[in-house]
Motif scaffolding. Structure first.
Motif, PDB file in Angstrom:
ATOM      1  N   GLN A  42       0.825  -1.205   0.000  1.00  5.65           N
ATOM      2  CA  GLN A  42       0.000   0.000   0.000  1.00  5.65           C
ATOM      3  C   GLN A  42       0.860   1.256   0.000  1.00  5.65           C
ATOM      4  O   GLN A  42       0.546   2.237  -0.684  1.00  5.65           O
ATOM      5  N   GLN A  52       2.169   1.824  -3.445  1.00  2.33           N
ATOM      6  CA  GLN A  52       1.122   2.383  -4.315  1.00  2.33           C
ATOM      7  C   GLN A  52       0.982   3.882  -4.079  1.00  2.33           C
ATOM      8  O   GLN A  52       0.846   4.656  -5.024  1.00  2.33           O
ATOM      9  N   ARG A  53       1.013   4.306  -2.823  1.00  2.90           N
ATOM     10  CA  ARG A  53       0.873   5.746  -2.493  1.00  2.90           C
ATOM     11  C   ARG A  53       2.027   6.544  -3.074  1.00  2.90           C
ATOM     12  O   ARG A  53       1.819   7.612  -3.653  1.00  2.90           O
ATOM     13  N   THR A  54       3.246   6.050  -2.883  1.00  2.00           N
ATOM     14  CA  THR A  54       4.401   6.821  -3.338  1.00  2.00           C
ATOM     15  C   THR A  54       4.523   6.807  -4.857  1.00  2.00           C
ATOM     16  O   THR A  54       5.025   7.753  -5.453  1.00  2.00           O
ATOM     17  N   ALA A  55       4.051   5.754  -5.510  1.00  2.00           N
ATOM     18  CA  ALA A  55       4.123   5.691  -6.974  1.00  2.00           C
ATOM     19  C   ALA A  55       3.156   6.679  -7.622  1.00  2.00           C
ATOM     20  O   ALA A  55       3.420   7.189  -8.709  1.00  2.00           O
ATOM     21  N   CYS A  56       2.054   6.966  -6.979  1.00  2.00           N
ATOM     22  CA  CYS A  56       1.037   7.843  -7.555  1.00  2.00           C
ATOM     23  C   CYS A  56       1.155   9.282  -7.084  1.00  2.00           C
ATOM     24  O   CYS A  56       0.337  10.111  -7.464  1.00  2.00           O
ATOM     25  N   SER A  57       2.138   9.581  -6.244  1.00  2.00           N
ATOM     26  CA  SER A  57       2.219  10.939  -5.714  1.00  2.00           C
ATOM     27  C   SER A  57       3.228  11.786  -6.465  1.00  2.00           C
ATOM     28  O   SER A  57       3.922  12.598  -5.894  1.00  2.00           O
ATOM     29  N   GLY A  58       3.291  11.600  -7.770  1.00  2.00           N
ATOM     30  CA  GLY A  58       4.282  12.267  -8.589  1.00  2.00           C
ATOM     31  C   GLY A  58       3.996  13.649  -8.812  1.00  2.00           C
ATOM     32  O   GLY A  58       4.321  14.661  -9.038  1.00  2.00           O
TER      33      GLY A  58
END
Length: 69
Positions: free
Chosen positions: A60, A63-69
């Motif tokens: 999880q 997922q958070r860090t991958a989408c916080s671009g």
């Protein structure tokens, strides 16, 4: 016809499949560190330094860090 699996205490061929579903932290082994988010056992020993996350929280967080671009 008899129910042989009842006579043996239910430890039939399904025992191995049930053991595969038990998380590694709940099987016999050294004490494991708790996840810093959910307090579930992790794959790391208690002596591990740093942030310890269980596999679910690690996924999880990724997922958070991958989408916080």
């Amino acid at each position: 016809m008899s129910d042989d699996h009842c006579a043996t205490g239910g430890d039939g061929p399904d025992t191995k499949s049930r053991d595969a579903l038990v998380p590694a932290a709940e099987q016999a082994g050294p004490p494991y560190a708790e996840c810093v988010l959910c307090r579930e056992p992790t794959e790391y020993p208690e002596s591990y330094r740093g942030i310890t996350l269980c596999p679910v929280c690690a996924w999880q967080e990724a997922q958070r860090t991958a989408c916080s671009g």
